[in-house]
Design a protein around this motif. Structure first.
Motif, PDB file in Angstrom:
ATOM      1  N   ILE A   1       0.584  56.209 -20.498  1.00 57.51           N
ATOM      2  CA  ILE A   1      -0.898  56.283 -20.529  1.00 57.51           C
ATOM      3  C   ILE A   1      -1.229  56.126 -19.028  1.00 57.51           C
ATOM      4  N   THR A   2      -0.776  55.086 -18.189  1.00 58.74           N
ATOM      5  CA  THR A   2      -1.350  54.914 -16.919  1.00 58.74           C
ATOM      6  C   THR A   2      -1.350  55.879 -15.910  1.00 58.74           C
ATOM      7  N   ILE A   3       0.074  56.749 -15.882  1.00 55.26           N
ATOM      8  CA  ILE A   3       0.087  57.662 -15.125  1.00 55.26           C
ATOM      9  C   ILE A   3      -0.513  58.880 -15.524  1.00 55.26           C
ATOM     10  N   ILE A   4      -0.511  59.318 -16.818  1.00 60.02           N
ATOM     11  CA  ILE A   4      -1.539  60.520 -16.989  1.00 60.02           C
ATOM     12  C   ILE A   4      -2.849  60.266 -16.933  1.00 60.02           C
ATOM     13  N   THR A   5      -3.416  59.157 -17.205  1.00 56.93           N
ATOM     14  CA  THR A   5      -4.729  58.641 -17.017  1.00 56.93           C
ATOM     15  C   THR A   5      -5.306  58.687 -15.633  1.00 56.93           C
ATOM     16  N   MET A   6      -4.287  58.238 -14.678  1.00 62.09           N
ATOM     17  CA  MET A   6      -4.913  58.223 -13.316  1.00 62.09           C
ATOM     18  C   MET A   6      -4.574  59.607 -12.747  1.00 62.09           C
ATOM     19  N   MET A   7      -3.567  60.546 -13.156  1.00 58.56           N
ATOM     20  CA  MET A   7      -3.520  61.830 -12.751  1.00 58.56           C
ATOM     21  C   MET A   7      -4.653  62.674 -13.046  1.00 58.56           C
ATOM     22  N   ILE A   8      -5.246  62.570 -14.361  1.00 63.74           N
ATOM     23  CA  ILE A   8      -6.460  63.055 -14.498  1.00 63.74           C
ATOM     24  C   ILE A   8      -7.537  62.548 -13.742  1.00 63.74           C
ATOM     25  N   SER A   9      -7.650  61.377 -13.664  1.00 66.72           N
ATOM     26  CA  SER A   9      -8.843  60.765 -12.675  1.00 66.72           C
ATOM     27  C   SER A   9      -8.604  61.244 -11.217  1.00 66.72           C
ATOM     28  N   GLY A  10      -7.423  61.422 -10.848  1.00 67.77           N
ATOM     29  CA  GLY A  10      -7.506  61.880  -9.444  1.00 67.77           C
ATOM     30  C   GLY A  10      -7.610  63.409  -9.418  1.00 67.77           C
ATOM     31  N   GLY A  11      -7.243  64.155 -10.355  1.00 66.07           N
ATOM     32  CA  GLY A  11      -7.665  65.499 -10.401  1.00 66.07           C
ATOM     33  C   GLY A  11      -9.148  65.946 -10.559  1.00 66.07           C
ATOM     34  N   LEU A  12      -9.838  65.055 -11.306  1.00 66.12           N
ATOM     35  CA  LEU A  12     -11.451  65.072 -11.364  1.00 66.12           C
ATOM     36  C   LEU A  12     -11.696  65.015  -9.876  1.00 66.12           C
ATOM     37  N   ALA A  13     -11.339  63.924  -9.076  1.00 65.03           N
ATOM     38  CA  ALA A  13     -11.788  63.534  -7.991  1.00 65.03           C
ATOM     39  C   ALA A  13     -11.635  64.799  -6.793  1.00 65.03           C
ATOM     40  N   GLY A  14     -10.310  65.293  -7.113  1.00 62.04           N
ATOM     41  CA  GLY A  14      -9.943  66.466  -6.205  1.00 62.04           C
ATOM     42  C   GLY A  14     -10.834  67.342  -6.339  1.00 62.04           C
TER      43      GLY A  14
END
Length: 368
Positions: A249-262
């Motif tokens: 959950i930590t890795i997937i959530t942070m990657m989704i978060s980073g993708g939205l910021a990108g």
């Protein structure tokens, strides 16, 4: 509704309104201290951001950036994670957008380049968020500290690439070449009749931002993954007991978060600047934290909060022009006060409201 809780209309509407009113009240006192009329200042700020087409266009352009970064922070919030790396993730996401545009702009139209630019921005932003996520999930390094540090690392990396690798041949400016037509998003002015938005740079990235809002709403509240994210954020111990992997959950959530910021780079790089250059993020990643807080980490609230901050940016520029005594630094102070009351002092009014609503429910409870 249990004790200590508030009705949703209070939590999601009244408290943000109180926070905003308090911020403008303190800002008005500051304006009054320098000898200007605060009511006149508010009129100029509102007119400059919403009073004419070009001002609305610039407000929506700024709001587009805030929607992306606000969504990025909100997704992490739901998992109990505090992603302060939106600035760096958007910066590196700009590299993904620029590489897609530089590779395709001379050969295909913009609508062919756009999906690759969106994919590039999301993947590069997600990749930049993956390392802090992995460090927290596997090594216990706090994501707040690592994401802050990765903002600086990302800035240094982009500086090196723009000075020594991607710089336009023969140019002393740290930026890539300007994209051809195949790497430029159309402005909304070009797609609508008339010239309503004037010289503003609001473009199709606004539509992409609204689509991202729908995506986040569906992800968080209509999918199994979203339920796991919310469960983990509400009670990590219970989530683990239920079989939810904290590492996953930590890795997937942070990657989704980073993708939205990108994806924020779509608006700036492909929609406005039409080239990759230094410091194009300009603090939008950090303000996204306040946008998510004021919007209660919900897409609808984030859109409204993003428009508010877009108004502050655009209306503030008009205000400093119409009232020279109110400098750009003063505008930053006003923006900072809104962030302060929406963020650090977000719960200032909550205890009193909890007591009021608890007192109002007491007679009915005793009657039962």
């Amino acid at each position: 509704m249990s004790a200590g809780q508030l009705p949703r209309w209070v939590d999601f509407g009244l408290i943000p309104a109180f926070n905003l009113a308090a911020a403008f009240l303190v800002s008005g006192l500051v304006v009054l201290l320098i000898g200007e009329n605060p009511i006149e200042a508010v009129k100029i700020l509102i007119w400059g951001s919403l009073g004419y087409g070009e001002g609305i266009g610039f407000t929506l352009f700024n709001a587009t950036n805030f929607i992306f970064t606000g969504l990025a922070v909100a997704v992490a919030f739901h998992a109990g994670l505090f992603n302060i790396g939106g600035e760096g993730q958007a910066y590196v996401g700009g590299l993904g957008v620029a590489l897609a545009c530089l590779a395709l702009d001379r050969y295909v139209p913009w609508w062919v380049t756009l999906p690759f630019a969106v994919l590039g921005g999301a993947l590069f932003g997600a990749a930049w968020a993956f390392i802090p996520a992995w460090l927290q999930a596997k090594r216990g390094s706090h994501v707040v500290i690592t994401t802050i540090m990765f903002n600086f690392i990302g800035a240094a990396l982009m500086g090196y690439l723009l000075v020594d690798v991607l710089v336009k041949p023969g140019s002393m400016q740290p930026e890539t070449r300007t994209f051809e037509e195949g790497g430029r998003l159309p402005l909304l002015n070009a797609l609508l009749p008339g010239d309503f938005f004037g010289t503003s740079q609001v473009n199709l990235a606004l539509i992409i931002a609204l689509i991202a809002c729908v995506f986040v709403w569906a992800l968080i509240w209509r999918t199994r993954l979203g339920y796991e994210i919310r469960t983990f954020g509400a009670n990590p111990a219970a989530a683990v007991y239920a079989g939810i992997s904290p590492v996953r959950i930590t890795i997937i959530t942070m990657m989704i978060s980073g993708g939205l910021a990108g994806l924020m780079a779509i608006n700036e790089i492909m929609g406005a600047q039409n080239r990759l250059l230094l410091e194009f993020v300009s603090g939008y990643g950090f303000v996204g934290i306040a946008v998510a807080l004021m919007g209660r980490a919900h897409p609808i609230g984030i859109v409204l909060s993003a428009i508010l901050f877009g108004m502050l940016y655009q209306g503030g520029a008009e205000l400093s022009f119409e009232m020279p005594a109110i400098t750009r630094d003063m505008i930053v102070v006003i923006q900072g006060l809104v962030i302060l009351f929406a963020g650090a002092l977000e719960y200032m009014f909550r205890p009193a409201l909890v007591q009021i609503f608890s007192f109002a429910r007491t007679p009915a409870t005793q009657a039962v």
